[in-house]
Design an enzyme around this catalytic site. Sequence first.
Site, PDB file in Angstrom:
ATOM      1  N   ALA A   1    -163.050 -37.141 -50.582  1.00  0.00           N
ATOM      2  CA  ALA A   1    -162.342 -36.464 -51.335  1.00  0.00           C
ATOM      3  C   ALA A   1    -163.409 -34.401 -51.520  1.00  0.00           C
ATOM      4  O   ALA A   1    -161.753 -33.969 -51.529  1.00  0.00           O
ATOM      5  CB  ALA A   1    -162.533 -36.396 -52.680  1.00  0.00           C
TER       6      ALA A   1
ATOM      7  N   ALA B   1    -175.820 -34.819 -48.716  1.00  0.00           N
ATOM      8  CA  ALA B   1    -176.230 -35.458 -49.155  1.00  0.00           C
ATOM      9  C   ALA B   1    -176.842 -36.004 -47.398  1.00  0.00           C
ATOM     10  O   ALA B   1    -178.068 -35.583 -46.890  1.00  0.00           O
ATOM     11  CB  ALA B   1    -177.404 -37.224 -49.958  1.00  0.00           C
TER      12      ALA B   1
ATOM     13  N   HIS C   1    -164.064 -51.144 -50.911  1.00  0.00           N
ATOM     14  CA  HIS C   1    -163.056 -50.596 -51.793  1.00  0.00           C
ATOM     15  C   HIS C   1    -163.719 -50.667 -53.127  1.00  0.00           C
ATOM     16  O   HIS C   1    -162.940 -50.563 -53.866  1.00  0.00           O
ATOM     17  CB  HIS C   1    -162.278 -50.900 -51.655  1.00  0.00           C
TER      18      HIS C   1
END
Length: 558
Positions: free
Chosen positions: A14, A35, A494
């Site tokens: 995203a 990160a 998922h």
Amino acid sequence: MSRFNYVIVGAGAAGCVLANRLTADPAITVLLVEAGADHAPGREHSSIRDPYPVSLAHPGLSWPQLTAEVGAELETDEPRLSRHYLQGLGVGGGSNIQGMVALRGLPQDYDEWRDLGATGWGWDEVLPYFRRVESDLDFDGPLHGRAGLIPIRRIHPADWAPFAKAFANCALARDYPLLQDLNADFRQGIGPMPMANLPDRRVSASMAYLNEAVRVRQNLTILANTHVDRIEMQGRRAVAVTARISGRPESLAGDEIVLSAGAIHSPAILMRSGIGPGQHLQQLGIEVVCDLSGVGQHLMNHVGMSIATYLPRHAVQPRTQRGLGQSYLQFSSGVEGAGIDVRLAAINRTAWHSLGRRIAALLIEVHKTHSRGEVRLRAADATIAPEVRFNLLADERDLARLVAVLQLCLEILSDERMNQLTDEFFLPNAALVQSMWRRNLWNRIRAYGIELAFRARPIRRRLLAQSKLDPRALLLDAEALRTLAMRRASPPHHVSSTCRMGRGSDRGAVVDPACRVLGIENLRVVDASIMPTLVRANTHIPVLMIAEKMADQISHGV
Ligand SMILES: Cc1cc2nc3c(=O)[nH]c(=O)nc-3n(C[C@H](O)[C@H](O)[C@H](O)COP(=O)(O)OP(=O)(O)OC[C@H]3O[C@@H](n4cnc5c(N)ncnc54)[C@H](O)[C@@H]3O)c2cc1C
């Protein structure tokens, strides 16, 4: 560092989309904080670029300390607690290590989102954004895009390798039709698994959306190796994030903060910032800014298992087909009415090494699940990984679906058409398989050694004696079938729904349909965590769609 219009936390699927689309407007400044490490375009590690998923065990590409409890109630034959759970780390996030299966889910999944309060997220409203994501190399028309940044392609049935073909023939003989396009034909049937890559390379979200042309934009700053600990609040307004750069805390200010840290880390960051279930935060000594009970709750995942076989030499996948997906069966288990809810994939080659070439598997996946888990903090300390519990099969319907798909799988494995190719089946040893994921010389030698031993049938039989599976015998024993499903159920990757979207009146909702955190100003979550319910698809393409849609909405001031 100066103030940015948007600080995006997490450069995964995203985050890469948002950073690209928002900075298309030169007047908007974006700081993308990640990160893990950055991977310069064209100079990504060869394991990331490989169109066969070999990168998942590459050090530095996943969170090293993240573990997950699968399901306390399962009667398992493996240690189920504290198993390392893969989540992508580094620019590209999960898209660097994912299997590249490219499904969108069913229209009903998104209509269900809309009905649950995600206004504007019904199928007709999300379809234009799926089209914007993809460049489908096989299909055109109203359901497809041809100009997106993610290539979608399929291996044509005529080119399927022998195991995938034998599986398909068994399915066709059971009157499942051949479906050419599983992203547009939502009936039961068998078809080629759509893949998000090119024949010779992976196309991660970072490769697609943060290419060189995007990275030269003056209004985009990418800050890698920077861990965001928490959001800084003024009252109920988000104003900055506290991040660790080379171990030193820094404040990074933005007019708006967008969390795209994925379905496990986004809720963890919210909770560390005082936004989450009040009682839980108080127990950890975190000052409660906003008591939002849904944060970290409703964790959803699919559930799967696999059955393997040793292939005769003539049935191996050709070296030229450097991909995972071939024939894919989607059907309805019949649990709770109609609709595709389970899938079976024929994987002709199960690993990168020589042993993986000789071992094929049927991958069982329940794609409509109801069990809910949770993400909680172990401590307020941002260096301590959150606690993840899936509660797989806690809902009886999930077990019923898993048993139904396992049954069909066993019927296919007992079919003469399949047995002409292979009739020795076994349950793979997950610990051994995972220990050999990493591409290195030691694993190459180990794989070769085992493969050599497997060539002699008596030795193979002896080595696999404990894990041998007799499909015909199992089909006659309903209790054994159920026990097997409970013993072998495992979580795919998922994860979703830990900051789910919904109406303000919905007590479990965390964000509104514009992904704004309820009760907080200048803060959104845009990633897999906002799904109101998990869709019937692997989640990468749906997450790209979510980010494309939100980038569009944000650009239009929504
Ligand atoms: C092993 C594996 C196989 C998969 N296979 C498939 C598949 O075949 N098909 C499919 O469709 N989907 C697949 N997926 C799922 C898919 O990759 C995810 O759905 C998708 O990446 C989720 O996108 P996201 O943006 O929500 O999170 P991610 O892509 O996980 O991105 C989150 C990013 O945020 C960063 N981050 C987290 N916390 C912080 C912090 N505190 N500070 C700074 N940065 C932070 C992370 O490092 C990461 O880069 C797979 C996933 C995995 C792990």
